[in-house]
Design an enzyme around this catalytic site. Structure first.
Site, PDB file in Angstrom:
ATOM      1  CB  CYS A 121      -2.705   1.160  -5.606  1.00  8.55           C
ATOM      2  SG  CYS A 121      -3.800   2.427  -5.648  1.00  8.55           S
ATOM      3  CB  CYS A 124      -2.171  -0.991  -2.275  1.00  8.35           C
ATOM      4  SG  CYS A 124      -3.198  -0.965  -0.762  1.00  8.35           S
ATOM      5  CB  CYS A 346       1.212   2.137   4.467  1.00  7.04           C
ATOM      6  SG  CYS A 346       1.393   3.483   5.780  1.00  7.04           S
TER       7      CYS A 346
HETATM    8  N1  SAH Z   1      -7.010   4.890  -0.563  1.00  2.00           N
HETATM    9  C1  SAH Z   1      -6.673   5.818   0.091  1.00  2.00           C
HETATM   10  C2  SAH Z   1      -6.417   5.205   1.410  1.00  2.00           C
HETATM   11  C3  SAH Z   1      -5.716   3.954   1.661  1.00  2.00           C
HETATM   12  S1  SAH Z   1      -4.077   3.543   1.452  1.00  2.00           S
HETATM   13  C4  SAH Z   1      -5.258   6.147  -0.432  1.00  2.00           C
HETATM   14  O1  SAH Z   1      -5.205   5.779  -1.610  1.00  2.00           O
HETATM   15  O2  SAH Z   1      -4.805   7.294  -0.149  1.00  2.00           O
HETATM   16  C5  SAH Z   1      -3.102   4.649   2.614  1.00  2.00           C
HETATM   17  C6  SAH Z   1      -1.770   4.923   2.011  1.00  2.00           C
HETATM   18  O3  SAH Z   1      -0.814   3.810   2.220  1.00  2.00           O
HETATM   19  C7  SAH Z   1      -1.586   5.513   0.894  1.00  2.00           C
HETATM   20  O4  SAH Z   1      -1.037   6.763   0.660  1.00  2.00           O
HETATM   21  C8  SAH Z   1      -1.149   4.287  -0.006  1.00  2.00           C
HETATM   22  O5  SAH Z   1      -0.689   4.840  -1.197  1.00  2.00           O
HETATM   23  C9  SAH Z   1      -0.070   3.835   1.046  1.00  2.00           C
HETATM   24  N2  SAH Z   1       0.222   2.424   0.650  1.00  2.00           N
HETATM   25  C10 SAH Z   1      -0.442   1.587  -0.018  1.00  2.00           C
HETATM   26  N3  SAH Z   1       0.277   0.536  -0.160  1.00  2.00           N
HETATM   27  C11 SAH Z   1       1.623   0.459   0.475  1.00  2.00           C
HETATM   28  C12 SAH Z   1       2.713  -0.232   0.595  1.00  2.00           C
HETATM   29  N4  SAH Z   1       2.794  -1.385   0.281  1.00  2.00           N
HETATM   30  N5  SAH Z   1       3.840   0.633   1.299  1.00  2.00           N
HETATM   31  C13 SAH Z   1       3.630   1.757   1.679  1.00  2.00           C
HETATM   32  N6  SAH Z   1       2.737   2.281   1.534  1.00  2.00           N
HETATM   33  C14 SAH Z   1       1.663   1.912   0.793  1.00  2.00           C
END
Ligand code: SAH
Length: 358
Positions: A121, A124, A346
């Site tokens: 993603c 992330c 997150c």
């Molecule tokens: N793989 C799972 C769990 C891990 S991510 C998933 O995708 O749901 C946990 C949450 O954090 C998810 O909603 C993800 O989209 C969010 N997230 C990831 N990177 C982020 C960022 N840089 N800022 C805010 N939220 C983020």
């Protein structure tokens, strides 16, 4: 080290597996329950602490089995929110992280299910570090057990599978860890205090619905448009939003629960008026609520490509976006950013301790 690797990892065994194991080594069943109790209720990490187990058996167990799956490398506390990040090393020297988030009466533990993540993603940090391997049940459970041991007096009240990795791509181990966390003889957390978050693997969402675990489900939505979602979440090209929505409807119907849509606010990417309209329509199609998440910086990963171009929506614009959705009768929450000063918020977890703080 080699001998250590050959030891049986009994943390993560269900009670019946432990009983089978004790049967195999010629020990009575009730001993398994005693050891189980030591691991999960006394949070024991050493067979020699197990006072009601005969010394000879303690010796035998310590030679053949291991109670250690993770070593705490370091912790880091947020100066602003009380959030605490735990950096663990696995026995094969991989780094994973858990985050403890105290909020009033609640202590939520955010746990990892994989070392890294294969989903890539674009927003992330974990995605940017690539995928190393799945965590074992013991390694998932130990994030809880070791933290619980450290904070003893204050209990962990909630568990969210929102750390590193995609829980539904490590389905069996995730499922078994939930069984441990909800087992009355062990941790005894209510299923309503456990949330699994997924980027969307439709078949597994349905399997989870049929598994009997009945936990809460959060879905990382981030855009109600297929093309935008595919751009920031490549997994959407394989499993479309449409397919996921069908699975989520099934989940919500089977479990009689509302789905939480996680929506990280990205400037000009998903915070426009047409996003409000599309999101409203989507939310009206199944029992749901939205969790708006301020985009946490991933600059500590030196991102390239789309990742480098992503910008956060301002707090003021997040409020405006939320107000428009509320006017459309959508249930909405804005998640407070917790621990971004220590890269524990997150999507910032990448097995690194931020160098600016000690
Ligand atoms: N793989 C799972 C769990 C891990 S991510 C998933 O995708 O749901 C946990 C949450 O954090 C998810 O909603 C993800 O989209 C969010 N997230 C990831 N990177 C982020 C960022 N840089 N800022 C805010 N939220 C983020």
């Amino acid at each position: 080290m080699k001998r250590e690797e050959k030891k049986i990892e009994i943390k993560g065994f269900t009670l019946s597996e432990l009983q089978n194991y004790f049967h195999q080594i010629g020990e009575p069943k009730y001993r398994a329950l005693q050891v189980f109790n030591w691991i999960y209720n006394h949070l024991s990490t050493d067979f020699f602490e197990m006072e009601n187990i005969p010394k000879s058996l303690r010796q035998k167990l310590s030679e053949t089995c291991s109670l250690q799956t993770l070593n705490l490398v370091t912790t880091q506390s947020s100066l602003s929110t009380g959030t605490k990040k735990y950096l663990y090393s696995t026995l094969d020297n991989k780094k994973i992280e858990s985050v403890l988030i105290p909020e009033g009466e609640r202590n939520t533990l955010c746990i990892s299910t994989q070392v890294g993540c294969p989903l890539d993603c674009k927003f992330c940090a974990t995605g940017l570090m690539g995928f190393k391997r799945n965590l074992s049940v013991g390694e998932i459970a130990d994030q809880y057990l070791l933290t619980a041991k450290e904070i003893r007096k204050e209990k962990i009240t909630n568990i969210v599978y929102m750390g590193m990795g995609e829980p539904l791509l490590n389905f069996e181990n995730t499922k078994r860890s939930v069984e441990i966390f909800t087992n009355e003889l062990t941790v005894g957390l209510s299923r309503t205090r456990i949330t699994i978050s997924t980027a969307g693997i439709p078949k597994k969402i349905k399997e989870l619905a049929d598994s009997g675990l009945r936990v809460k489900l959060a879905f990382s939505l981030h855009s109600a448009f297929e093309d935008v979602r595919s751009k920031i979440m490549p997994i959407n090209k394989k499993y479309s939003l449409l397919e996921n929505l069908e699975a989520l409807k099934y989940y919500s119907k089977q479990i009689k629960t509302r789905i939480t849509f996680e929506y990280t606010m990205l400037k000009r990417m998903n915070d426009r008026d047409e996003d409000v309209t599309a999101l409203t329509k989507l939310c009206n199609s199944l029992p749901s609520k939205i969790n708006l998440i301020p985009f946490n910086s991933i600059k500590h990963m030196n991102p390239a490509g789309i990742s480098a171009e992503l910008e956060p929506t301002s707090n003021q614009d997040i409020q405006r976006f939320a107000d428009k959705l509320r006017k459309n009768n959508i249930t909405i929450m804005i998640r407070e950013t917790q621990g971004d000063d220590i890269a524990a918020a997150c999507g910032q977890l990448a097995g690194k301790i931020k160098k600016t703080l000690t």
